[in-house]
Design a protein around this motif. Sequence first.
Motif, PDB file in Angstrom:
ATOM      1  N   GLU A   1       0.818  -1.207   0.000  1.00  0.00           N
ATOM      2  CA  GLU A   1       0.000   0.000   0.000  1.00  0.00           C
ATOM      3  C   GLU A   1       0.856   1.263   0.000  1.00  0.00           C
ATOM      4  O   GLU A   1       0.486   2.265  -0.629  1.00  0.00           O
ATOM      5  CB  GLU A   1      -0.951  -0.005   1.199  1.00  0.00           C
ATOM      6  N   LEU A   2       1.984   1.258   0.688  1.00  0.00           N
ATOM      7  CA  LEU A   2       2.879   2.412   0.649  1.00  0.00           C
ATOM      8  C   LEU A   2       3.398   2.633  -0.769  1.00  0.00           C
ATOM      9  O   LEU A   2       3.506   3.776  -1.237  1.00  0.00           O
ATOM     10  CB  LEU A   2       4.044   2.223   1.619  1.00  0.00           C
TER      11      LEU A   2
ATOM     12  N   VAL B   1       8.055   1.429  10.103  1.00  0.00           N
ATOM     13  CA  VAL B   1       6.949   0.666  10.655  1.00  0.00           C
ATOM     14  C   VAL B   1       7.551  -0.404  11.548  1.00  0.00           C
ATOM     15  O   VAL B   1       8.406  -1.185  11.109  1.00  0.00           O
ATOM     16  CB  VAL B   1       6.101   0.026   9.540  1.00  0.00           C
ATOM     17  N   ILE B   2       7.107  -0.452  12.796  1.00  0.00           N
ATOM     18  CA  ILE B   2       7.745  -1.279  13.817  1.00  0.00           C
ATOM     19  C   ILE B   2       6.830  -2.445  14.181  1.00  0.00           C
ATOM     20  O   ILE B   2       5.708  -2.251  14.662  1.00  0.00           O
ATOM     21  CB  ILE B   2       8.037  -0.441  15.077  1.00  0.00           C
ATOM     22  N   TYR B   3       7.321  -3.661  13.946  1.00  0.00           N
ATOM     23  CA  TYR B   3       6.559  -4.856  14.298  1.00  0.00           C
ATOM     24  C   TYR B   3       7.499  -5.786  15.051  1.00  0.00           C
ATOM     25  O   TYR B   3       8.502  -6.231  14.500  1.00  0.00           O
ATOM     26  CB  TYR B   3       6.021  -5.547  13.044  1.00  0.00           C
TER      27      TYR B   3
ATOM     28  N   GLY C   1       7.827   6.929  13.754  1.00  0.00           N
ATOM     29  CA  GLY C   1       7.609   5.487  13.770  1.00  0.00           C
ATOM     30  C   GLY C   1       6.123   5.181  13.914  1.00  0.00           C
ATOM     31  O   GLY C   1       5.371   5.948  14.520  1.00  0.00           O
ATOM     32  N   VAL C   2       5.699   4.066  13.337  1.00  0.00           N
ATOM     33  CA  VAL C   2       4.315   3.608  13.477  1.00  0.00           C
ATOM     34  C   VAL C   2       4.333   2.200  14.050  1.00  0.00           C
ATOM     35  O   VAL C   2       5.024   1.315  13.529  1.00  0.00           O
ATOM     36  CB  VAL C   2       3.574   3.607  12.124  1.00  0.00           C
TER      37      VAL C   2
ATOM     38  N   TRP D   1      -3.901   3.137   6.053  1.00  0.00           N
ATOM     39  CA  TRP D   1      -3.826   4.086   7.161  1.00  0.00           C
ATOM     40  C   TRP D   1      -2.386   4.358   7.595  1.00  0.00           C
ATOM     41  O   TRP D   1      -2.074   5.469   8.030  1.00  0.00           O
ATOM     42  CB  TRP D   1      -4.673   3.597   8.337  1.00  0.00           C
ATOM     43  N   VAL D   2      -1.510   3.375   7.472  1.00  0.00           N
ATOM     44  CA  VAL D   2      -0.089   3.635   7.741  1.00  0.00           C
ATOM     45  C   VAL D   2       0.419   4.724   6.797  1.00  0.00           C
ATOM     46  O   VAL D   2       1.118   5.656   7.207  1.00  0.00           O
ATOM     47  CB  VAL D   2       0.743   2.354   7.595  1.00  0.00           C
TER      48      VAL D   2
END
Length: 391
Positions: A62-63, A126-128, A172-173, A273-274
Motif C-alpha cells: 500500500e505504501l 513501521v515497527i513490528y 515510527g508507526v 492508514w499507515v
Amino acid sequence: MDRNTAVRLGQEAIKRNNKKLIDAVLAIKAERPELKPKPVDQLPLIGVTCATGWECYAIVEELCNTGLFRVRAMYRTPGTTAEKRLQKLLSKVEQSSPGLLTLRPHTDMNSEDVLTEAFAGCEGVVIYVTANTSKAGKITNHGNDPAGGRAAVMKQVQAVAAAMHANGVKHGVTLVFPTDKVRGIVDEAPEAPWWIQQRHRISDFLREQGLNITCIHRPAYYYGMHRVDHTATEDFRGDTAMSRNLIHEDYMPCIMEKDFMVNWVDVRDVGKWVGTCFEFPEVFSNQNFSVASCALTGEQRSAMAEKLNKHGTTFKFKRFPPFVMRMISLYNNEVIYPLRYTQWYNDGANGYDFASEEDLADLDRIHPRWTFDKKLQAWGIDEIKPAKGGR
C-alpha cells in the motif's frame, strides 16, 4: 463501574479521538494545493520491518501504491515463499517506478547494529516486534508464554529505539491490539494475555525515549487468516482442523458466540492508514488511532453471506467448540492464540474498539473500508451453489 459501562465509555472516547484526527486530515486536504509528483529519488524513505509477514507485506504494497514514499522492505530470512511474494511485488513496481521499492533480507530485529544499518536514510519506520517463532509461515508458539517472552520483545524494542536515535528517524508507526477498557477499572476483570500486555507497552516505552510514535490499534482478527475467519481457500496457515474450517453451505464458522460483536480488519486497510499517518505527520505524530474493516456478530455475518449469494444457498452460524480448541491446544500451539484471545474477550472482559458498523463511518471519509461483503465476494462465497442432496 460495571463492565459494559466501561467498554461503552472507552468506545466513545476512541470514536471522539478518531473523528478529531480525521477532521484534521480533511481540513489539511481541503487547503493543500495539489501536490506535483516528485522524482523517485526525492521521495522520503519508509522502512517496514518484518515485511514478509501477512500484515507488513500489505503495508509495503500500500505504501508503494501511494507513490509518495520510497519503501525499504526489511525481513530476516531469504529463500521463503513469503520472500518470493515480495520479489514479485518488486518486479511489478520496477516496471513503473524503478527504485521505489528495495528489499533488505537478513534484518535481525534483535540486533541493534543490524537495525541501525537497516534504518539508515529512513524518515519513518513501521515497527513490528514479536516473541513468536515461525518457519515458512507456520506458527509454532504463537500465544504461548515462552520462557523469556517479555525479554525477547523488549530486546527488539530497545534495538529499534537505538537504531531510530542513531539515524534520526523522524516518525515510527506501531501496530497494536485494541486497548484494554476494563482492567484496573472494573472489579475482577480478567487478566489480559501476556503478549497483549507487552504490546500495549511498546508505544509508550518508545515515546518515553523521546521518539515520535503513532500507535495504530487494530483488531487481532484478520480477514483470510485461519485464526478466526476460515475462508474458501487452499492457502492454509496451520495444520489443525481449525485452520481448515471453511465457509460452505449451512456453515459460517467463528470462535465467538453468535451474538458477540467482533471487529475484523483487512490488512490492506491497515496499509492505507499507515500511509496516511506518514503523509500527515502534523496530525498523527505521537497519537493513538483505531481502525477496523467491520464490526459484526456471527449472525450478521451469516445473514450477509446469504444475502450476497446468487443461488439461495444458506449459511448457518456455527461456533468452533471451545472445548475442541482447548483439546487441540494440548498438542498444537497454533490454537493457543485464538483460544486465549477468545477467553479474554468473550468471558466478560475487554470488548472491542467499535460497537457497530455505524461506528466506523468516519474511517470511510478518507479510506473506504474493505468490508466483509467485499471479502465474501472476493472469496467466491456469493457463487456457492446448494448441494443437490444436501449436506
